[in-house]
Design a protein around this motif. Structure first.
Motif, PDB file in Angstrom:
ATOM      1  N   PRO A 157      44.755  26.420  91.245  1.00  0.00           N
ATOM      2  CA  PRO A 157      44.281  25.096  91.668  1.00  0.00           C
ATOM      3  C   PRO A 157      42.866  25.123  92.229  1.00  0.00           C
ATOM      4  O   PRO A 157      42.391  26.131  92.755  1.00  0.00           O
ATOM      5  CB  PRO A 157      45.290  24.707  92.766  1.00  0.00           C
ATOM      6  N   ASN A 158      42.198  23.992  92.092  1.00  0.00           N
ATOM      7  CA  ASN A 158      40.931  23.711  92.776  1.00  0.00           C
ATOM      8  C   ASN A 158      39.806  24.683  92.439  1.00  0.00           C
ATOM      9  O   ASN A 158      39.032  25.085  93.312  1.00  0.00           O
ATOM     10  CB  ASN A 158      41.154  23.686  94.295  1.00  0.00           C
ATOM     11  N   GLN A 159      39.680  25.036  91.158  1.00  0.00           N
ATOM     12  CA  GLN A 159      38.536  25.843  90.742  1.00  0.00           C
ATOM     13  C   GLN A 159      37.406  24.932  90.292  1.00  0.00           C
ATOM     14  O   GLN A 159      37.627  23.829  89.800  1.00  0.00           O
ATOM     15  CB  GLN A 159      38.944  26.801  89.628  1.00  0.00           C
ATOM     16  N   ARG A 160      36.161  25.408  90.442  1.00  0.00           N
ATOM     17  CA  ARG A 160      34.994  24.548  90.283  1.00  0.00           C
ATOM     18  C   ARG A 160      33.938  25.139  89.359  1.00  0.00           C
ATOM     19  O   ARG A 160      33.787  26.353  89.274  1.00  0.00           O
ATOM     20  CB  ARG A 160      34.360  24.287  91.653  1.00  0.00           C
ATOM     21  N   ILE A 170      35.877  19.826  88.999  1.00  0.00           N
ATOM     22  CA  ILE A 170      37.028  20.479  89.625  1.00  0.00           C
ATOM     23  C   ILE A 170      38.191  20.405  88.652  1.00  0.00           C
ATOM     24  O   ILE A 170      38.568  19.328  88.191  1.00  0.00           O
ATOM     25  CB  ILE A 170      37.418  19.798  90.947  1.00  0.00           C
ATOM     26  N   ASN A 172      42.238  21.208  87.795  1.00  0.00           N
ATOM     27  CA  ASN A 172      43.539  21.366  88.458  1.00  0.00           C
ATOM     28  C   ASN A 172      43.402  21.133  89.964  1.00  0.00           C
ATOM     29  O   ASN A 172      43.876  21.919  90.777  1.00  0.00           O
ATOM     30  CB  ASN A 172      44.115  22.750  88.179  1.00  0.00           C
ATOM     31  N   GLU A 173      42.762  20.019  90.316  1.00  0.00           N
ATOM     32  CA  GLU A 173      42.620  19.685  91.737  1.00  0.00           C
ATOM     33  C   GLU A 173      43.988  19.329  92.317  1.00  0.00           C
ATOM     34  O   GLU A 173      44.690  18.449  91.802  1.00  0.00           O
ATOM     35  CB  GLU A 173      41.672  18.500  91.904  1.00  0.00           C
ATOM     36  N   GLN A 174      44.387  20.014  93.377  1.00  0.00           N
ATOM     37  CA  GLN A 174      45.664  19.750  94.036  1.00  0.00           C
ATOM     38  C   GLN A 174      45.402  19.479  95.512  1.00  0.00           C
ATOM     39  O   GLN A 174      44.841  20.317  96.217  1.00  0.00           O
ATOM     40  CB  GLN A 174      46.628  20.917  93.856  1.00  0.00           C
ATOM     41  N   VAL A 175      45.809  18.284  95.958  1.00  0.00           N
ATOM     42  CA  VAL A 175      45.589  17.857  97.336  1.00  0.00           C
ATOM     43  C   VAL A 175      46.937  17.467  97.926  1.00  0.00           C
ATOM     44  O   VAL A 175      47.654  16.627  97.369  1.00  0.00           O
ATOM     45  CB  VAL A 175      44.619  16.660  97.400  1.00  0.00           C
TER      46      VAL A 175
END
Length: 261
Positions: A157-160, A170, A172-175
């Motif tokens: 998750p959350n790679q840029r 971004i 696979n943004e996971q919040v």
């Protein structure tokens, strides 16, 4: 003294491009949407003057209904084009399953930076809540970003991928919100206000799914000695009419097209 257009871009940069606020959902509830954009574009990108674009959420669905939605041949205000956008959000057994997908995507907003119009075959996200908690994932297939390079697609998750001061992608943004709600956005484009390629400032979200925590079951009912306890779970009411699907024709205001193809 800054021009009026520069002031507008700065305002959007502060108000939109900052950290994404975690979404919240009631236990046993969820939602999804195919795409959204809220950006301020610099002069020369769309028309002679700067342009503010706010499409809202395209093809939205929720467990409260409609539980499915779709669009075809979507011109997202000249920023993104896609052949099909779909989403769904369903509740069953106290849990939630939400999905969103975009097929045959073109990103003309990034053409100036990439040296060509970037393309993606499929952008999708999903999340599920159940007895094991809330989990989510994203899939991006056959992406070509031209000279921008490659996105990390190992599932983390959350790679840029960043162009400093200009753009941040971004994947696979996971919040996760304080109440346990999880939102998965397959691909987010943050325009950071730099002058390169005249991109401007704002936020574009593609394929976003949200799941609240699963409903907790009621305590076991009282039973006679020697009888196995039973648990009663109240079913979640279904939206009127059962399965619901919303289809919006090309060119409708919901597509964000508004004459900007």
């Amino acid at each position: 003294m800054r021009s009026r257009g520069a002031a507008l871009v700065a305002a959007v940069s502060v108000g939109v491009v900052g950290a994404v606020a975690p979404a919240a959902a009631e236990p046993g509830a969820g939602s999804a949407f195919g795409a959204s954009a809220k950006v301020s574009l610099l002069p020369g990108v769309l028309g002679d003057k700067g342009l503010t674009v706010d499409t809202g959420r395209l093809a939205p669905s929720s467990t409260a209904g409609p539980t499915e939605a779709s669009l075809v041949d979507v011109p997202l205000a000249g920023l993104v084009r896609a052949k099909a956008v779909t989403s769904s959000a369903t509740a069953a057994g106290g849990g939630v399953h939400s999905t969103a997908s975009i097929v045959d995507v073109r990103l003309p907003v990034l053409a100036g930076l990439a040296g060509r119009t970037p393309t993606v075959r499929v952008i999708s996200s999903k999340c599920t809540s159940g007895r094991n908690g809330v989990q989510g994932s994203a899939t991006i297939t056959d992406i070509n970003l031209g000279s921008l390079g490659s996105l990390p697609l190992d599932g983390t998750p959350n790679q840029r991928l960043s162009v400093p001061g200009v753009l941040e992608l971004i994947v696979n943004e996971q919040v996760k919100a304080a109440d346990g709600t999880l939102t998965v956005t397959a691909l987010r484009l943050k325009l950071l206000g730099g002058n390169s390629a005249g991109l401007g400032s704002g936020d574009i979200a593609l394929a976003s799914s949200t799941c609240g925590k699963a409903l907790t079951t009621a305590p076991p009912t009282t039973t006679s000695p020697g009888t196995a306890p039973t648990t009663t779970v109240q079913p979640r009411p279904k939206p009127p009419g059962g399965r619901q699907v919303v289809e919006v024709p090309v060119g409708a205001p919901q597509t964000g097209g508004a004459g900007l193809r």
